[in-house]
Design an enzyme around this catalytic site. Structure first.
Site, PDB file in Angstrom:
ATOM      1  N   ARG A  50      12.923   3.441  -0.200  1.00  0.00           N
ATOM      2  CA  ARG A  50      11.611   3.388  -0.859  1.00  0.00           C
ATOM      3  C   ARG A  50      11.742   3.740  -2.340  1.00  0.00           C
ATOM      4  NH1 ARG A  50       7.957   7.321   2.358  1.00  0.00           N
ATOM      5  NH2 ARG A  50       6.303   6.355   1.135  1.00  0.00           N
TER       6      ARG A  50
ATOM      7  N   GLU B 192       0.781 -11.481  -4.164  1.00  0.00           N
ATOM      8  CA  GLU B 192      -0.679 -11.693  -4.117  1.00  0.00           C
ATOM      9  C   GLU B 192      -1.360 -11.198  -5.387  1.00  0.00           C
ATOM     10  OE1 GLU B 192       0.856  -9.251  -2.798  1.00  0.00           O
ATOM     11  OE2 GLU B 192      -0.385  -7.442  -2.796  1.00  0.00           O
TER      12      GLU B 192
ATOM     13  N   ILE C   6       5.606  -2.828  -7.636  1.00  0.00           N
ATOM     14  CA  ILE C   6       4.875  -1.568  -7.840  1.00  0.00           C
ATOM     15  C   ILE C   6       5.490  -0.507  -6.936  1.00  0.00           C
ATOM     16  CG2 ILE C   6       2.627  -0.420  -7.740  1.00  0.00           C
ATOM     17  CD1 ILE C   6       1.369  -3.271  -7.850  1.00  0.00           C
TER      18      ILE C   6
ATOM     19  N   HIS D   9       4.813  -7.839  -4.760  1.00  0.00           N
ATOM     20  CA  HIS D   9       3.441  -8.298  -4.493  1.00  0.00           C
ATOM     21  C   HIS D   9       3.211  -9.690  -5.074  1.00  0.00           C
ATOM     22  CE1 HIS D   9       1.688  -4.332  -3.290  1.00  0.00           C
ATOM     23  NE2 HIS D   9       2.745  -3.908  -3.962  1.00  0.00           N
TER      24      HIS D   9
ATOM     25  N   GLY E 158       0.885  -1.169   0.000  1.00  0.00           N
ATOM     26  CA  GLY E 158       0.000   0.000   0.000  1.00  0.00           C
ATOM     27  C   GLY E 158       0.913   1.205   0.000  1.00  0.00           C
ATOM     28  N   GLU E 159       0.713   2.087   0.946  1.00  0.00           N
ATOM     29  CA  GLU E 159       1.597   3.247   1.064  1.00  0.00           C
ATOM     30  C   GLU E 159       2.022   3.298   2.534  1.00  0.00           C
ATOM     31  OE1 GLU E 159       3.753   6.468   0.635  1.00  0.00           O
ATOM     32  OE2 GLU E 159       2.018   6.661   1.960  1.00  0.00           O
ATOM     33  N   SER E 160       3.322   3.148   2.765  1.00  0.00           N
ATOM     34  CA  SER E 160       3.771   2.891   4.141  1.00  0.00           C
ATOM     35  C   SER E 160       3.454   4.040   5.101  1.00  0.00           C
ATOM     36  CB  SER E 160       5.262   2.545   4.175  1.00  0.00           C
ATOM     37  OG  SER E 160       6.022   3.516   3.506  1.00  0.00           O
TER      38      SER E 160
ATOM     39  N   CYS F  59       6.141  -5.367   0.206  1.00  0.00           N
ATOM     40  CA  CYS F  59       6.251  -4.002  -0.299  1.00  0.00           C
ATOM     41  C   CYS F  59       6.146  -2.970   0.833  1.00  0.00           C
ATOM     42  CB  CYS F  59       5.250  -3.778  -1.425  1.00  0.00           C
ATOM     43  SG  CYS F  59       5.791  -2.464  -2.528  1.00  0.00           S
TER      44      CYS F  59
HETATM   45  N1  GLN Z   1       6.048   3.053  -2.500  1.00  0.00           N
HETATM   46  C1  GLN Z   1       5.232   2.566  -1.417  1.00  0.00           C
HETATM   47  C2  GLN Z   1       5.748   3.073  -0.065  1.00  0.00           C
HETATM   48  O1  GLN Z   1       6.756   3.683   0.009  1.00  0.00           O
HETATM   49  C3  GLN Z   1       5.174   1.060  -1.403  1.00  0.00           C
HETATM   50  C4  GLN Z   1       4.486   0.577  -2.640  1.00  0.00           C
HETATM   51  C5  GLN Z   1       3.716  -0.693  -2.485  1.00  0.00           C
HETATM   52  O2  GLN Z   1       3.433  -1.171  -1.384  1.00  0.00           O
HETATM   53  N2  GLN Z   1       3.321  -1.218  -3.623  1.00  0.00           N
HETATM   54  O3  GLN Z   1       5.137   2.863   0.930  1.00  0.00           O
END
Ligand code: GLN
Length: 195
Positions: free
Chosen positions: A102, A168, A130, A166, A46-48, A75
C-alpha cells in the site's frame, strides 16, 4: 453487459459514467442480492481497511469470496482483490494471485497523473494515482499489463483485472472497455459450456 459497481465507498458515479460511455449498463450495488443482477463488478478506490469493514458489515466479504463474477479493482479495489498485502496476515478477497504494497509511491508525491502504455492496447491510458499501491509480485495465471517507475501497476487473470490507479477520474474509457471485453469473453465461455 450489465456492470455492477460496489457502492460502499469511492467514485461510484464516475465509474458508472465510463461504463455508460462504453455503451453498457451500470448498476450501483448496495446489497449483496443485487450481485445476481450483473455480469461483472467494479470495486472502486477509497480506503481498503474502511471498505473491508463495510464489506464485512453488509455481507459482501463472504459473498464476493464465493462469487464467480469477473471483477475489476481500482486502487483500494486492487488491494481488496489481492491474495497478499504486505504487512497484513491475510488478504481480503484473494481473487488475484499477487502481493500488493500500500501507499508505495512516496509521501511527497501522494498524487500524480500519468499516460500509461498498456500491454495489448494501442492507445495510451490516462491514469490518476492517489496514495496508490503497487504490485510487488505476481503468481500463476497473472499477466502484467503496465508498469510505472519499474513498479507493476496493472495486472489481469482470466476473470479479474486489478490496477493501482483511478481511470474514473479521467475521461479515458480504455480500462473500462478492456474490462467489459473480459466480461463478454467470460459470458461467452459460460454460454458455450452450457450448450
Ligand atoms: N491508500 C489507500 C489504501 O491503502 C488506497 C488509495 C486509493 O484507493 N486511492 O487503501
Amino acid at each position: 453487459m450489465k456492470i455492477g459497481i460496489l457502492a460502499l465507498q469511492g467514485a461510484v458515479r464516475e465509474h458508472a459514467g465510463l461504463v455508460e460511455a462504453c455503451g453498457h449498463e451500470a448498476l450501483p450495488i448496495k446489497k449483496v442480492e443485487a450481485l445476481d443482477l450483473v455480469d461483472g463488478l467494479i470495486i472502486p478506490g477509497g480506503e481498503s481497511t474502511t471498505m473491508r469493514r463495510l464489506m464485512d458489515r453488509y455481507g459482501f466479504t463472504e459473498a464476493l469470496r464465493r462469487s464467480e463474477l469477473p471483477m475489476f479493482g481500482t486502487c483500494a479495489g486492487l488491494i481488496l482483490l489481492a491474495e497478499n498485502v504486505v504487512g497484513s496476515e491475510e488478504g481480503h478477497l484473494g481473487k488475484l494471485d499477487i502481493t500488493v504494497e500500500r501507499n508505495s509511491f512516496g509521501r511527497q508525491i501522494d498524487s500524480f497523473e500519468a499516460d500509461l502504455d498498456v500491454r495489448g492496447i494501442d492507445e495510451k491510458a490516462a491514469a490518476v494515482f492517489i496514495r496508490a499501491p503497487h504490485i510487488t509480485s505476481t503468481g500463476t495465471g497473472v499477466e502484467i499489463l503496465s508498469q510505472v517507475e519499474g513498479k507493476i501497476v496493472a495486472v489481469r487473470s482470466d476473470r479479474h483485472l486489478g490496477i493501482s490507479f483511478h481511470p474514473e477520474l479521467t475521461d479515458s474509457t480504455v480500462f473500462h472497455q478492456y474490462f467489459i471485453d473480459m466480461v463478454e469473453a467470460c459470458v461467452q465461455k459460460e454460454l458455450s459450456v452450457e450448450i
